[in-house]
Design an enzyme around this catalytic site. Structure first.
Site, PDB file in Angstrom:
ATOM      1  N   ARG A 524       0.826  -1.211   0.000  1.00 27.45           N
ATOM      2  CA  ARG A 524       0.000   0.000   0.000  1.00 27.45           C
ATOM      3  C   ARG A 524       0.852   1.250   0.000  1.00 27.45           C
ATOM      4  O   ARG A 524       1.969   1.265   0.526  1.00 27.45           O
ATOM      5  CB  ARG A 524      -0.886   0.036   1.256  1.00 27.45           C
ATOM      6  CG  ARG A 524      -1.872  -1.113   1.321  1.00 27.45           C
ATOM      7  CD  ARG A 524      -2.705  -1.027   2.561  1.00 27.45           C
ATOM      8  NE  ARG A 524      -1.854  -0.862   3.729  1.00 27.45           N
ATOM      9  CZ  ARG A 524      -2.242  -0.281   4.852  1.00 27.45           C
ATOM     10  NH1 ARG A 524      -3.466   0.187   4.960  1.00 27.45           N
ATOM     11  NH2 ARG A 524      -1.424  -0.160   5.879  1.00 27.45           N
ATOM     12  N   SER A 587       8.493  -4.842   6.241  1.00 25.85           N
ATOM     13  CA  SER A 587       8.335  -5.805   7.332  1.00 25.85           C
ATOM     14  C   SER A 587       9.133  -7.082   7.123  1.00 25.85           C
ATOM     15  O   SER A 587       8.578  -8.184   7.055  1.00 25.85           O
ATOM     16  CB  SER A 587       6.855  -6.125   7.528  1.00 25.85           C
ATOM     17  OG  SER A 587       6.155  -4.923   7.661  1.00 25.85           O
ATOM     18  N   ASP A 641       6.842  -3.334  10.685  1.00 26.14           N
ATOM     19  CA  ASP A 641       5.409  -3.198  11.007  1.00 26.14           C
ATOM     20  C   ASP A 641       5.126  -3.347  12.501  1.00 26.14           C
ATOM     21  O   ASP A 641       4.211  -2.716  13.034  1.00 26.14           O
ATOM     22  CB  ASP A 641       4.541  -4.163  10.184  1.00 26.14           C
ATOM     23  CG  ASP A 641       4.993  -5.600  10.295  1.00 26.14           C
ATOM     24  OD1 ASP A 641       6.058  -5.854  10.904  1.00 26.14           O
ATOM     25  OD2 ASP A 641       4.288  -6.496   9.773  1.00 26.14           O
TER      26      ASP A 641
END
Ligand code: ADP
Ligand code: MG
Length: 900
Positions: A524, A587, A641
């Site tokens: 994203r 991440s 993350d």
């Protein structure tokens, strides 16, 4: 004339639909806890929970009491894949003094016959399980215990009502010891009603058979009901056969409007007046008598035989079922009728014969009609339980009336099909169902016990004791320390990566930031607007797909693709040309030397792009931006993350110093004292450590709890040998572990009839979201079956129970392991702070944690058990990787500006 006379016995389809509706209501009443005591139809639980699946085997004995004849059987069942079985039987008379004598005499007689049978079959001293078919209404509390509610048919033995008939049989067996086999070897394993026996016997040949029907001396039906509807038995899982005892339908007056004066007269003259009123309109024991009463009245009124009544016609029982059968053989003309009537001294004219034949037809047709209406009610209930619009099913039938009457079967089938047009019903005749059935039930019981043992064995390694979990916690603690120490750090399996995030937001952060989120299910790009003071954050984001060939292509391609997505997003938001600060949530394990430098240690989860490991991901991103030469960005921070999650929650709760992810992967970060972090200069304050605990166990330290299924999942993964803890705890792998277990159980013949379907062979077919669906408490087993069906797994009811159990074992272990790891972290923090009790908040993100019905609860319970001195609050993070990255960027920017 006869038609007019017997107008009341001719039932239209509307009348039958009405009977069907009444019986449906009776069933509900019988099943309900509060309504059962007063229900006429008793709906007795049989404790038979499974139908045969063809893998039964063994040798069994059975005695069969309650049909037209008393029998002993020897049944051999072979699991040769052809559903074959052998039956040898012997009939014994049931003398009047036995069926109207005392209980002790009855059971002694049964055992005498059994002894004789074993002698003739040369079975003495053989250790055989014994099934007991006892076709009277019994209140069962176990498969091998049942209390007689009351005699029916022509039985009336004293002192048996309300006692356990299995126990009486056992006692009689013991008494016989001397002349017989050792009683303890002859174990009574199952008490079975003849309806159940019929269903089980037919079910052995046709797996769709889930209804058993008897139309003989008596009438009765059983069917497989959903456990959740059976109030009288504990538990909601699976199904159980219900013996409806429908013969008593109408005993509370529910059928009074349909009962004729003849029915009433017949009842008054019976052994059990007022009882079994439905049975008395249907079963072969009564039809002859009904015909006799009708003929008698018609004769008295001068409608037959010139008004001359014979003594025979006045005698109870003179007309029997066999006479009706003979008279209704239309093809043979009126000869049979004439002969029978003549024998009764009635001197019939041809017209008399036609009329009598017609009476028989009306009486037997009514029987078939009523039976069909009640059966239609059962079929409709089955269909509704399965939530199907159309259903295919099979009814197994036994009983002399159905088998020998020339028209009965045809009529019954036709009416049933008319009453329930949305059921495709197959009727199959049971071959000596009542005898073989008891053996079948026993055989199924044997199979289930053997299966249960093997399933338990397969799942045993997933049950972790508290001691084992404590050991996991301690090992995790050791590994955490290794990762922080300079000498051991390089080889540690838990890498404990410094993140250079040293402070949490203080509320003064503000501005517009870009964030990237790479490393989860979706990639994203986000725009985050933070307004100071009000702690309010606004976000705009767009999801982009990363095709598999790019995830596993070259590094340059991957980063070019990322920059392409950023360009699209800026265009879409009308932000081209603005040089915004960017936080990059990446991440994967990165070794950081500052907040904006991160060297990829190694890919995890589904990623495997080349030429990235050992490279700085910020550099790679900058170069890709340069290659595109379209816009510029200020890359301020690279963020894990877990850290983003902790920061997001920390924005609202300053006590949040731990971030946990339980999604595609599994990982944790927490604020560590600088003085404990040997590889970073300085001893003041704290820094967030990205533990990368997914690699816990890569040195073999938890191999003692890894199962062969874990090893298979590991070997089939992109990074064999790595991330062993993650592979036991995270969303990417749980479904795969389940699949491996299912394959193994299927290979052992314990699931899916031993057939490994194409879809079960496909890696990844069993996604972790299915675990959540299957384990949901609100889901009926039927829906589990639907889910499995969508996966191409054709499961029986028992299969779905097992699958659910497997899912539960796997997800529970995952949550417990995760909890053990987290307990190590909170304990460490408590010791760092040197307090007796620690209050701490953990920020959590990840779909596994958020959506699985039990994962979060089990995880929390485990932490509580293993770290009792810590009060841990769990706080769900909303979009940690987007918002968190922006917050970290904002903090970094603020500190940077202060520094300048
Ligand atoms: P990520 O960890 O990839 O950032 P998520 O936290 O959304 O993203 O986790 C996605 C993972 O969660 C999927 O890979 C899948 O394994 C698992 N998952 C998806 N749906 C469910 C669900 N309903 N229950 C449990 N796990 C799920
Ligand atoms: Mg995520």
């Amino acid at each position: 004339q006869v038609d007019r006379y017997l107008y009341h016995m001719r039932l239209s389809d509307d009348a039958l639909l009405d009977v069907m509706a009444r019986f449906q209501a009776e069933m509900v009443k019988g099943l309900g806890r509060d309504t059962n005591p007063t229900a006429a139809v008793k709906m007795l639980p049989t404790f038979v929970r499974s139908l045969p699946d063809g893998s039964e085997k063994g040798e069994f004995l059975a005695v069969d009491l309650g049909g037209s004849q008393f029998r002993a059987h020897q049944v051999k069942v072979f699991d040769d894949g052809k559903q074959s079985s052998q039956l040898e039987s012997k009939f014994y008379p049931t003398p009047k003094e036995v069926i109207e004598g005392s209980g002790a005499e009855l059971f002694d007689y049964v055992v005498d016959c059994l002894a004789d049978f074993m002698e003739t079959k040369n079975l003495k001293h053989k250790k055989l399980p014994l099934g007991f078919t006892f076709s009277f209404p019994c209140k069962q509390t176990k498969l091998e215990e049942g209390f007689l509610l009351g005699w029916t048919k022509h039985f009336k033995v004293r002192g048996v009502q309300d006692t356990d008939v299995v126990n009486s049989l056992r006692k009689a067996l013991k008494k016989h010891k001397a002349s017989f086999v050792p009683a303890e070897d002859l174990e009574v394993l199952a008490l079975v009603n003849d309806t159940v026996g019929t269903m089980m016997t037919c079910g052995y040949d046709d797996p769709r058979c889930e209804v058993g029907l008897i139309i003989g001396t008596g009438t009765n039906a059983c069917y497989m009901e959903d456990m959740r509807h059976i109030d009288l038995v504990e538990g909601d899982e699976g199904r159980m056969c219900i013996n409806t005892e429908w013969g008593a339908f109408g005993d509370d007056g529910a059928l009074d409007d349909l009962r004729t004066e003849f029915d009433q007269e017949l009842d008054l003259g019976s052994l059990n007046p007022g009882k079994q009123l439905f049975e008395k309109m249907i079963s072969s024991l009564h039809l002859g008598e009904l015909v006799r009463l009708i003929l008698l009245k018609m004769t008295k009124e001068g409608l037959l035989f010139n008004g001359k009544v014979s003594t025979a016609l006045l005698t109870k029982g003179k007309i029997e079922m066999k006479h009706i059968c003979a008279m209704e053989k239309y093809k043979e003309g009126l000869g049979n009728t004439k002969e029978i009537l003549t024998e009764l001294n009635l001197f019939p004219t041809e017209e008399d014969c036609i009329a009598v034949q017609h009476v028989c037809t009306i009486v037997s047709f009514r029987s078939a009609n009523l039976c069909a209406a009640a059966l239609a009610a059962i079929l409709t209930r089955l269909r509704e339980n399965k939530k199907l619009l159309r259903m295919r099913t099979t009814v197994g039938i036994d009983g002399g009336l159905y088998k020998t009457h020339p028209q009965y079967a045809k009529r019954l089938h036709k009416v049933v099909r008319r009453l329930v047009p949305n059921c495709d019903v197959r009727f199959i005749l049971s071959e000596s169902g009542s005898g073989k059935g008891a053996a079948m039930v026993t055989a199924v019981g044997y199979r289930l016990a053997a299966q249960r043992k093997r399933i338990d064995a397969a799942l045993a390694p997933f049950l972790l004791s508290l001691d084992t979990l404590r050991e996991v916690k301690n090992k995790m603690r050791t590994e955490l320390e290794y990762g922080l120490k300079r000498e051991t750090q390089a080889s540690a399996s838990v890498k404990m990566l410094p993140t250079y995030v040293c402070g949490t937001p203080d509320g003064t952060e503000k501005g517009k930031f870009l964030a990237l989120d790479l490393g989860g299910t979706n990639f994203r790009v986000l725009l985050v607007k933070i307004r100071s003071g009000r702690r309010s954050v606004r976000m705009y984001n767009k999801i982009f797909a990363i095709p598999l060939e790019i995830m596993q292509g070259t590094g340059e391609e991957l980063f070019d693709h990322i920059v392409q997505c950023i360009a699209d997003f800026l265009e879409y938001m009308g932000l081209k040309g603005a040089r915004l600060p960017l936080g990059f949530t990446f991440s994967f394990p990165c070794r950081q030397a500052s907040i904006d430098k991160g060297t990829l240690v190694g890919w995890t989860k589904g990623f495997k792009a080349t030429d990235c490991e050992g490279e700085d991901v910020v550099d790679m991103l900058r170069e890709a931006i340069k290659r595109r030469n379209e816009f510029d960005l200020d890359i301020v921070a690279v963020v894990n993350d877990t850290v983003g999650t902790m920061m997001t929650c920390g924005y609202e709760d300053p006590n949040c110093e731990i971030g946990l992810i339980a999604g595609t992967g599994s990982n944790v970060c927490y604020m560590e004292d600088m003085k404990n972090i040997e590889i970073v200069e300085g001893n003041e304050g704290k820094m967030c450590i990205n533990t990368e605990w997914g690699g816990f166990g890569d040195n073999g330290c938890i191999d003692n709890i890894r199962t062969k299924y874990d090893k298979e999942v590991d070997e089939g993964s992109l990074n064999p040998g790595k991330q062993r803890y993650e592979k036991m705890t995270s969303g990417m792998y749980l479904g795969e572990i389940v699949r491996q277990i299912l394959i193994d159980l299927t290979k052992q013949g314990l699931l899916f009839r031993g057939q490994i379907s194409e879809s079960l062979r496909k890696r990844g077919i069993f996604e972790t979201k299915f675990l959540s669906q299957i384990e949901s408490d609100r889901l009926a087993l039927l829906q589990v079956r639907l889910i499995l069906q969508q996966l191409g797994l054709d499961s029986t009811c028992e299969d779905s129970i097992i699958v659910k159990e497997v899912c539960g074992a796997v997800s529970r272990r995952a949550a417990q392991l995760c909890g053990a790891g987290l307990a190590a972290i909170v304990e460490k923090k408590r010791e760092n702070q040197g307090v007796e009790r620690l209050q701490i908040t953990v920020g959590v993100d990840g779909t596994l944690y958020k959506l699985h019905p039990h994962f979060s609860r089990v995880l929390q319970e485990t932490v509580k058990q293993l770290a009792p001195q810590c009060d841990v609050t769990f706080m769900l993070s909303e979009d940690g990787s987007g918002k968190g990255a922006a917050l970290i960027t904002a903090v970094a920017k603020r500190l940077h500006n202060v520094g300048q």
